[in-house]
Write an enzyme that holds these catalytic residues in place. Structure first.
Site, short mmCIF file in Angstrom:
data_model
loop_
_atom_site.label_atom_id
_atom_site.label_comp_id
_atom_site.label_asym_id
_atom_site.label_seq_id
_atom_site.Cartn_x
_atom_site.Cartn_y
_atom_site.Cartn_z
N ASP A 1 25.62 28.55 13.80
CA ASP A 1 27.03 29.43 13.66
C ASP A 1 27.94 28.63 12.81
OD1 ASP A 1 27.09 27.68 15.67
OD2 ASP A 1 27.75 29.40 17.11
N ASP B 1 17.15 33.45 6.25
CA ASP B 1 17.29 34.69 5.74
C ASP B 1 19.05 35.22 5.85
OD1 ASP B 1 16.63 37.35 4.86
OD2 ASP B 1 15.54 37.86 6.54
N TYR C 1 9.18 35.28 12.20
CA TYR C 1 8.81 36.04 11.17
C TYR C 1 7.15 35.84 11.29
CZ TYR C 1 13.13 36.62 9.07
OH TYR C 1 14.49 37.18 8.72
N LYS D 1 20.10 25.95 15.50
CA LYS D 1 20.57 26.46 17.00
C LYS D 1 20.39 25.67 17.92
CE LYS D 1 23.91 28.68 18.90
NZ LYS D 1 25.39 28.92 18.57
O1 LIG Z 1 10.50 41.27 3.66
C1 LIG Z 1 11.58 41.95 4.05
O2 LIG Z 1 11.54 43.33 4.05
C2 LIG Z 1 12.80 41.33 4.21
C3 LIG Z 1 12.83 39.96 4.07
C4 LIG Z 1 14.10 39.33 3.57
O3 LIG Z 1 15.23 39.87 4.09
C5 LIG Z 1 14.27 37.94 2.70
O4 LIG Z 1 13.07 37.40 2.68
O5 LIG Z 1 15.23 37.78 2.62
MG LIG Z 2 16.86 38.60 3.52
#
Ligand SMILES: O=C(O)CCC(=O)C(=O)O
Ligand SMILES: [Mg+2]
Ligand SMILES: NC(=O)C1=CN([C@@H]2O[C@H](COP(=O)(O)OP(=O)(O)OC[C@H]3O[C@@H](n4cnc5c(N)ncnc54)[C@H](OP(=O)(O)O)[C@@H]3O)[C@@H](O)[C@H]2O)C=CC1
Length: 474
Positions: free
Chosen positions: A338, A362, A160, A237
């Site tokens: 997983d 996420d 990210y 993982k």
């Molecule tokens: O920033 C986004 O568009 C997605 C972020 C996301 O899915 C989250 O933070 O859970």
């Molecule tokens: Mg998300």
């Protein structure tokens, strides 16, 4: 001082000391309405927050809301491509605590995520996403009430960070050539591996700093929970990504067994200690044999390693943690990513706090939300040392935008987290009670209505669900 926003005339700033907010009775709190369904969710949520604060404190406490802009609304107000105006950043930085609706991120190209940008700009390194069951919520799971976990997701790094290069660009070609001809051959463990020339490349940095400050918050949260929930599971993982996800696990254990030595025990330590508790005369080797089920088939080196581990643990913590004292400590264990997805489905009650990296967190937070009723019930907070932004787990759900249909539960519960963070527990409790009563009386939006038996027809609108929650305050 601001270009296009007007802060409220009354109200004071929230300040921070040692990572904790100092909250006046009339704080100014910036909010971002959000794209897509934000147009429906925000007004419904704000109504609930204001009503709960009024009901809990009369006029003694009140939030002065400060509207700030991001996403499509910001472009309308500030001009093309002004997705995250300086005004907005300045206001959030100045007032310290903010709340937001979801913001759209295009796929495959276009702007990078504004949501991620906010987390990185304000160094909101802990994304905290609790997943608990509200009585009466329909769920595809047989025992959703057993689910009560808090996901601590590292929020500033991993893939990210957004350092990646598109296939075919000059930079990616150079990078691949450098890796293929220089770095990979110089690393014997990579053998003759080569990266395909038509690849895009993304970088996945996982740092010790990022890991340990996240795990620290997770352990501190565990220490505030009832004894039976004092557990932190490091999710990774690390079998595949040894130096990123595997290192996350190792750094997590390192922090637990140094900075929190008196308060924590690891799962393996607990096995070693309980082997000795069951048999005080057990030899180091027999203890190691019980620790490693395949012990007798191990190489001599590995056997020696296992014995050395047993010896080191007993020498270090038998006095402080032995004879059952470890049962009073925070249990720190780890699970491969997983497998935790199925563990949460099959044995949700065995987990409490899950600490993990950005991408795993996420995925995991949407999956965990599904068990307790779906994305309409998944709140979240992005917490740093001098700033916090509260937001739902879900996104803009564009097909439902503007229809006054979606469940505001996630954003409202994110507001509950904000009120708790501010120390306004009475208002937070009223909202939780209102939600629980509305759901158990089958007064719900479409997402929960369709799962109920028999289905609720017609479901409440987004705004009506907010009204139902407020109705149950008194
Ligand atoms: O920033 C986004 O568009 C997605 C972020 C996301 O899915 C989250 O933070 O859970
Ligand atoms: Mg998300
Ligand atoms: N923090 C943020 O601001 C986030 C932003 N996003 C962004 O949002 C956009 C859309 O992403 P998408 O993948 O469609 O994911 P979304 O979370 O927006 O929506 C996916 C599905 O989840 C359900 N859902 C979402 N919100 C609610 C709600 N409040 N009440 C009830 N059900 C809900 C709906 O399911 P159904 O239609 O089946 O009922 C919806 O179609 C993307 O641009 C993405 O980048 C995504 C996640 C977080």
């Amino acid at each position: 001082m601001y270009e296009k926003i007007t802060p409220p005339e009354t109200g004071e700033k929230i300040t921070f000391a040692e990572g904790k907010p100092i909250v006046p009775d009339h704080p100014i709190i910036p909010f971002i309405r959000g794209d897509g369904t934000g147009v429906d969710l925000w007004p419904a949520s704000q109504k609930v927050f204001d009503a709960a604060i009024q009901a809990a404190y009369g006029g003694k406490r009140k939030i002065s809301w400060c509207k700030v802009y991001a996403g499509d609304e910001a472009c309308d107000r500030y001009g093309t491509y002004q997705y995250l105006p300086e005004d907005t950043l300045k206001a959030i930085g100045e007032y310290g605590v903010a709340i937001k609706g979801p913001l759209t991120t295009p796929i495959g190209g276009g702007i990078r995520s504004l949501n991620v940008a906010l987390r990185q700009i304000f160094d909101l390194y802990a994304c905290v996403r609790p997943c608990r069951y509200y009585a009466g919520t329909p769920s595809p799971h047989k025992t959703p009430e057993k689910m009560n976990v808090i996901i601590y997701r590292e929020n500033t790094e991993d893939i990210y960070l957004g350092i990646e290069w598109r296939e075919g660009t000059e930079i990616v070609k150079k990078l691949i050539e450098y890796l293929n001809t220089d770095l990979i051959p110089a690393t014997p463990e990579h053998g003759k591996k080569q990266i395909r020339l038509d690849s895009g490349i993304g970088i996945k940095p996982i740092s010790k700093t990022g890991t340990q400050r996240l795990v620290k918050r997770a352990i501190e949260n565990a220490l505030r929970l009832p004894k039976e929930k004092q557990m932190v599971t490091l999710v990774h993982k690390g079998n595949i990504m040894k130096y990123t996800e595997g290192a996350f696990r190792d750094w997590g254990y390192e922090l637990a067994t140094t900075e929190f030595r008196d308060q924590c025990v690891t799962e393996r330590e607990s096995w070693i200690l309980s082997n000795k508790e069951e048999n005080p005369d057990i030899s180091l080797e027999d203890n190691a044999r019980k620790l490693e089920p395949g012990y007798d088939a191990l190489t001599t080196d590995k056997k020696q390693e296992a014995c050395a581990e047993v010896k080191a643990v007993l020498e270090a913590i038998w006095e402080t943690h032995g004879n059952g004292k470890w049962k009073e400590k925070v249990m720190v264990n780890d699970r491969i990513a997983d497998s935790i997805f199925q563990q949460l489905q099959t044995r949700p009650g065995e987990y409490s706090i899950l600490a993990t990296m950005n991408l795993n967190g996420d995925y995991l937070s949407d999956a965990a939300a599904a068990i307790v009723g779906g994305l309409g019930m998944g709140p979240g907070a992005n917490i740093g040392d001098t700033c916090a932004i509260f937001e739902a787990t879900h996104g803009t759900a564009p097909k439902h935008a503007g229809l006054d249909r979606v469940n505001p539960g996630s954003l409202i519960l994110s507001g509950v987290m904000m009120l708790e963070y501010m120390g306004w527990q009475e208002a937070a409790d009223l909202i939780k009670m209102g939600i629980e009563k509305a759901i158990s009386n089958r007064e719900v939006t479409y997402d929960l209505a369709r799962l109920m038996e028999p289905p609720v027809k017609p479901p409440l609108k987004c705004s009506e669900f907010a009204d139902a929650i407020i109705k149950y305050f008194g």
